[in-house]
Design a protein around this motif. Structure first.
Motif, PDB file in Angstrom:
ATOM      1  N   ILE A 293      45.915  34.575  38.615  1.00  0.00           N
ATOM      2  CA  ILE A 293      47.030  34.948  39.485  1.00  0.00           C
ATOM      3  C   ILE A 293      47.450  33.766  40.347  1.00  0.00           C
ATOM      4  CG2 ILE A 293      47.674  36.387  41.463  1.00  0.00           C
ATOM      5  CD1 ILE A 293      45.874  38.595  40.192  1.00  0.00           C
ATOM      6  N   THR A 294      46.488  33.064  40.934  1.00  0.00           N
ATOM      7  CA  THR A 294      46.850  31.942  41.790  1.00  0.00           C
ATOM      8  C   THR A 294      47.430  30.782  40.995  1.00  0.00           C
ATOM      9  OG1 THR A 294      44.549  31.139  41.763  1.00  0.00           O
ATOM     10  CG2 THR A 294      45.212  32.540  43.617  1.00  0.00           C
ATOM     11  N   ASN A 295      46.955  30.579  39.770  1.00  0.00           N
ATOM     12  CA  ASN A 295      47.550  29.546  38.918  1.00  0.00           C
ATOM     13  C   ASN A 295      49.016  29.861  38.639  1.00  0.00           C
ATOM     14  OD1 ASN A 295      44.698  28.753  36.727  1.00  0.00           O
ATOM     15  ND2 ASN A 295      45.041  28.353  38.881  1.00  0.00           N
ATOM     16  N   ALA A 296      49.290  31.098  38.274  1.00  0.00           N
ATOM     17  CA  ALA A 296      50.670  31.504  38.012  1.00  0.00           C
ATOM     18  C   ALA A 296      51.515  31.412  39.275  1.00  0.00           C
ATOM     19  CB  ALA A 296      50.700  32.926  37.444  1.00  0.00           C
ATOM     20  N   GLN A 297      50.923  31.752  40.416  1.00  0.00           N
ATOM     21  CA  GLN A 297      51.654  31.647  41.677  1.00  0.00           C
ATOM     22  C   GLN A 297      51.975  30.187  41.988  1.00  0.00           C
ATOM     23  OE1 GLN A 297      52.754  34.286  43.808  1.00  0.00           O
ATOM     24  NE2 GLN A 297      53.945  32.493  44.460  1.00  0.00           N
ATOM     25  N   ALA A 300      55.020  29.306  40.169  1.00  0.00           N
ATOM     26  CA  ALA A 300      56.170  29.911  40.853  1.00  0.00           C
ATOM     27  C   ALA A 300      56.528  29.140  42.119  1.00  0.00           C
ATOM     28  CB  ALA A 300      55.865  31.369  41.187  1.00  0.00           C
ATOM     29  N   ASN A 301      55.513  28.689  42.849  1.00  0.00           N
ATOM     30  CA  ASN A 301      55.757  27.918  44.078  1.00  0.00           C
ATOM     31  C   ASN A 301      56.603  26.683  43.787  1.00  0.00           C
ATOM     32  OD1 ASN A 301      54.058  29.739  45.387  1.00  0.00           O
ATOM     33  ND2 ASN A 301      52.319  28.341  45.454  1.00  0.00           N
ATOM     34  N   VAL A 302      56.218  25.959  42.737  1.00  0.00           N
ATOM     35  CA  VAL A 302      56.929  24.729  42.394  1.00  0.00           C
ATOM     36  C   VAL A 302      58.351  25.046  41.941  1.00  0.00           C
ATOM     37  CG1 VAL A 302      56.974  22.758  40.820  1.00  0.00           C
ATOM     38  CG2 VAL A 302      54.811  23.474  41.855  1.00  0.00           C
ATOM     39  N   TRP A 303      58.492  26.033  41.100  1.00  0.00           N
ATOM     40  CA  TRP A 303      59.814  26.395  40.591  1.00  0.00           C
ATOM     41  C   TRP A 303      60.741  26.856  41.721  1.00  0.00           C
ATOM     42  CZ3 TRP A 303      63.359  26.008  37.040  1.00  0.00           C
ATOM     43  CH2 TRP A 303      64.382  26.949  36.960  1.00  0.00           C
ATOM     44  N   GLN A 304      60.205  27.673  42.624  1.00  0.00           N
ATOM     45  CA  GLN A 304      61.018  28.258  43.686  1.00  0.00           C
ATOM     46  C   GLN A 304      61.121  27.379  44.934  1.00  0.00           C
ATOM     47  OE1 GLN A 304      58.784  31.875  44.100  1.00  0.00           O
ATOM     48  NE2 GLN A 304      59.769  32.877  42.339  1.00  0.00           N
ATOM     49  N   GLY A 305      60.320  26.306  44.981  1.00  0.00           N
ATOM     50  CA  GLY A 305      60.345  25.439  46.149  1.00  0.00           C
ATOM     51  C   GLY A 305      59.899  26.145  47.407  1.00  0.00           C
ATOM     52  N   ARG A 306      58.862  26.973  47.266  1.00  0.00           N
ATOM     53  CA  ARG A 306      58.431  27.793  48.402  1.00  0.00           C
ATOM     54  C   ARG A 306      56.938  28.080  48.300  1.00  0.00           C
ATOM     55  NH1 ARG A 306      58.034  33.101  50.485  1.00  0.00           N
ATOM     56  NH2 ARG A 306      59.220  33.407  52.436  1.00  0.00           N
ATOM     57  N   TYR A 307      56.194  27.804  49.372  1.00  0.00           N
ATOM     58  CA  TYR A 307      54.749  28.048  49.402  1.00  0.00           C
ATOM     59  C   TYR A 307      54.389  28.770  50.695  1.00  0.00           C
ATOM     60  CZ  TYR A 307      49.775  27.077  50.246  1.00  0.00           C
ATOM     61  OH  TYR A 307      48.441  27.198  50.552  1.00  0.00           O
ATOM     62  N   THR A 308      53.693  29.883  50.562  1.00  0.00           N
ATOM     63  CA  THR A 308      53.212  30.628  51.728  1.00  0.00           C
ATOM     64  C   THR A 308      51.805  30.169  52.060  1.00  0.00           C
ATOM     65  OG1 THR A 308      54.558  32.552  51.144  1.00  0.00           O
ATOM     66  CG2 THR A 308      52.746  32.900  52.696  1.00  0.00           C
ATOM     67  N   ARG A 309      51.642  29.604  53.237  1.00  0.00           N
ATOM     68  CA  ARG A 309      50.360  29.059  53.643  1.00  0.00           C
ATOM     69  C   ARG A 309      49.374  30.169  54.000  1.00  0.00           C
ATOM     70  NH1 ARG A 309      50.510  23.453  56.809  1.00  0.00           N
ATOM     71  NH2 ARG A 309      48.376  23.668  55.973  1.00  0.00           N
ATOM     72  N   THR A 310      48.116  29.817  54.132  1.00  0.00           N
ATOM     73  CA  THR A 310      47.091  30.815  54.407  1.00  0.00           C
ATOM     74  C   THR A 310      47.267  31.453  55.775  1.00  0.00           C
ATOM     75  OG1 THR A 310      45.628  29.013  55.114  1.00  0.00           O
ATOM     76  CG2 THR A 310      45.378  29.823  52.863  1.00  0.00           C
ATOM     77  N   ASP A 311      47.989  30.786  56.687  1.00  0.00           N
ATOM     78  CA  ASP A 311      48.243  31.381  57.996  1.00  0.00           C
ATOM     79  C   ASP A 311      49.525  32.212  58.019  1.00  0.00           C
ATOM     80  OD1 ASP A 311      50.274  29.516  57.966  1.00  0.00           O
ATOM     81  OD2 ASP A 311      49.578  28.393  59.715  1.00  0.00           O
ATOM     82  N   GLY A 312      50.178  32.353  56.866  1.00  0.00           N
ATOM     83  CA  GLY A 312      51.383  33.147  56.761  1.00  0.00           C
ATOM     84  C   GLY A 312      52.680  32.369  56.933  1.00  0.00           C
ATOM     85  N   THR A 341      58.140  37.986  35.639  1.00  0.00           N
ATOM     86  CA  THR A 341      57.426  38.691  34.581  1.00  0.00           C
ATOM     87  C   THR A 341      56.015  38.136  34.395  1.00  0.00           C
ATOM     88  OG1 THR A 341      59.483  39.197  33.419  1.00  0.00           O
ATOM     89  CG2 THR A 341      57.447  39.279  32.122  1.00  0.00           C
ATOM     90  N   ALA A 342      55.889  36.815  34.419  1.00  0.00           N
ATOM     91  CA  ALA A 342      54.578  36.192  34.246  1.00  0.00           C
ATOM     92  C   ALA A 342      53.617  36.595  35.357  1.00  0.00           C
ATOM     93  CB  ALA A 342      54.731  34.673  34.203  1.00  0.00           C
ATOM     94  N   LEU A 343      54.103  36.566  36.607  1.00  0.00           N
ATOM     95  CA  LEU A 343      53.255  36.965  37.725  1.00  0.00           C
ATOM     96  C   LEU A 343      52.819  38.422  37.598  1.00  0.00           C
ATOM     97  CD1 LEU A 343      55.027  35.182  40.729  1.00  0.00           C
ATOM     98  CD2 LEU A 343      52.662  34.855  40.007  1.00  0.00           C
ATOM     99  N   SER A 344      53.750  39.283  37.227  1.00  0.00           N
ATOM    100  CA  SER A 344      53.413  40.702  37.069  1.00  0.00           C
ATOM    101  C   SER A 344      52.386  40.894  35.961  1.00  0.00           C
ATOM    102  CB  SER A 344      54.678  41.506  36.752  1.00  0.00           C
ATOM    103  OG  SER A 344      55.603  41.461  37.826  1.00  0.00           O
ATOM    104  N   ALA A 345      52.503  40.098  34.896  1.00  0.00           N
ATOM    105  CA  ALA A 345      51.589  40.228  33.772  1.00  0.00           C
ATOM    106  C   ALA A 345      50.160  39.848  34.152  1.00  0.00           C
ATOM    107  CB  ALA A 345      52.069  39.378  32.599  1.00  0.00           C
TER     108      ALA A 345
END
Length: 357
Positions: A293-297, A300-312, A341-345
């Motif tokens: 799950i984290t690998n797929a995320q 997604a982070n790179v594609w979407q240009g968005r990363y949610t840090r551990t502090d939110g 779809t990949a993340l859901s899978a």
């Protein structure tokens, strides 16, 4: 996940085509268009660099908490302190799993001197480190004559010495020491606390665990320094100094290779095909589903240009999705759907993974 790679290959073509756009308004307009395209690519690269740094910093900070939990367990081994260390290990895997999206990208994590093999190498031969069922004297821990002193230099030198499964350090070495072999169909490994109190070589086992936890911080720290925006002359400077087209190639090669060769094949297809839990990524803790799950995320982070840090908090900026959408809205929509779809899978993979295969 199998349908993700062709789309990424298409993105590569489309994104590079952006730099070749021309205009009928003359040479000046053509130059202006090209500079605009290069600026767009550079903005995507800058976002990527910010996300890489933030996720490695989170990984380092989580590893500090793991190290503290390990030290507390070593000082007073109890069921509660062992559980706390295990929980800290699982938490530390969450940000690190997302950093796998930066591998295969000609970056410092897995270049000739990169620490990837010291951090996340697998599969691990348990008998290289400690006793296993049927061989109570196996491993560095129990070979007191051959390895009288357990220290960082020794364990680093032994990593992958003589074989790629001879893993002596990294997340999975810590995992094995905290959980032991997974011999159960219903639980993860059940290493007893007595392995660190009254069992043979308990003090050496504690020493090994303490050293390997400390070494993890050293190698994660190298990645934080390499991408630190406040650093000077580090890899971040090198990356942002690349031609924008080359930076984009590196980014896409990283997530393309992870999505297909590493995640879809090595981490999913191989263990499913072999039906062997020895081929799963985090086999001792039954945490493999979170790895996927984290690998797929991370992709997604790179594609979407968005990363949610551990502090939110959120690190975000110009994205590949926007870049492609500016040239081909339909293609960007298709790939955005593939990412979802990949993340859901992967999130739907039955747990524990070793039983689902």
């Amino acid at each position: 996940m199998r349908h993700f790679w062709p789309s990424l290959a298409t993105v590569l073509v489309v994104a590079f085509t952006l730099t070749a756009c021309t205009s009928d308004d003359g040479a000046a307009s053509q130059d202006s268009d090209r500079e605009s395209d290069r600026a767009a690519l550079s903005s995507v690269a800058a976002t990527y660099a910010d996300i890489v740094f933030a996720s490695y910093q989170d990984s380092y900070d989580a590893a500090v908490e793991l190290d503290q939990a390990v030290d507390a367990f070593i000082a007073a081994p109890t069921d509660a302190s062992l559980q706390a260390a295990q929980n800290a290990w699982r938490a530390a895997r969450e940000p690190y799993g997302q950093t796998e999206a930066y591998r295969f990208a000609n970056g410092p994590i897995d270049d000739a001197d990169g620490p990837e093999g010291y951090l996340n190498a697998w599969p691990l031969d348990e008998a290289y480190i400690d006793y296993v069922v049927g061989d109570p004297d196996a491993g560095v821990i129990n070979r007191t004559d051959q390895f009288p002193t357990i220290d960082a230099d020794l364990l680093i030198s032994l990593n992958e010495a003589g074989g790629e499964e001879n893993i002596s350090i990294g997340y999975h070495a810590i995992e094995f020491l905290l959980w032991g072999q997974d011999l159960s169909e219903t639980t993860a490994g059940t290493r007893p606390v007595t392995d660190f109190t009254t069992a043979a070589n308990a003090d050496r086992r504690k020493a090994y665990l303490g050293v390997v936890s400390d070494v993890l911080l050293v190698h994660l720290g190298e990645m934080v320094d390499a991408w630190d925006p406040n650093g000077s002359g580090n890899y971040r400077d090198t990356f942002l100094g690349l031609e924008p087209e080359q930076a984009l190639r590196n980014i896409l090669t990283g997530i393309g290779t992870l999505s297909k060769s590493e995640l879809a094949v090595e981490r999913i297809f191989v263990p499913v095909n072999n039906q062997d839990q020895e081929d799963e990524h985090s086999c001792f803790s039954d945490n493999t589903h979170r790895d996927m799950i984290t690998n797929a995320q991370g992709i997604a982070n790179v594609w979407q240009g968005r990363y949610t840090r551990t502090d939110g908090s959120v690190v975000e900026g110009a994205s590949l999705s926007e870049l492609v959408g500016a040239s081909d809205t339909d293609l960007a929509t298709i790939i955005n759907g593939n990412v979802t779809t990949a993340l859901s899978a992967v999130e739907a993979i039955p747990v524990p993974f070793d039983q689902s295969i």
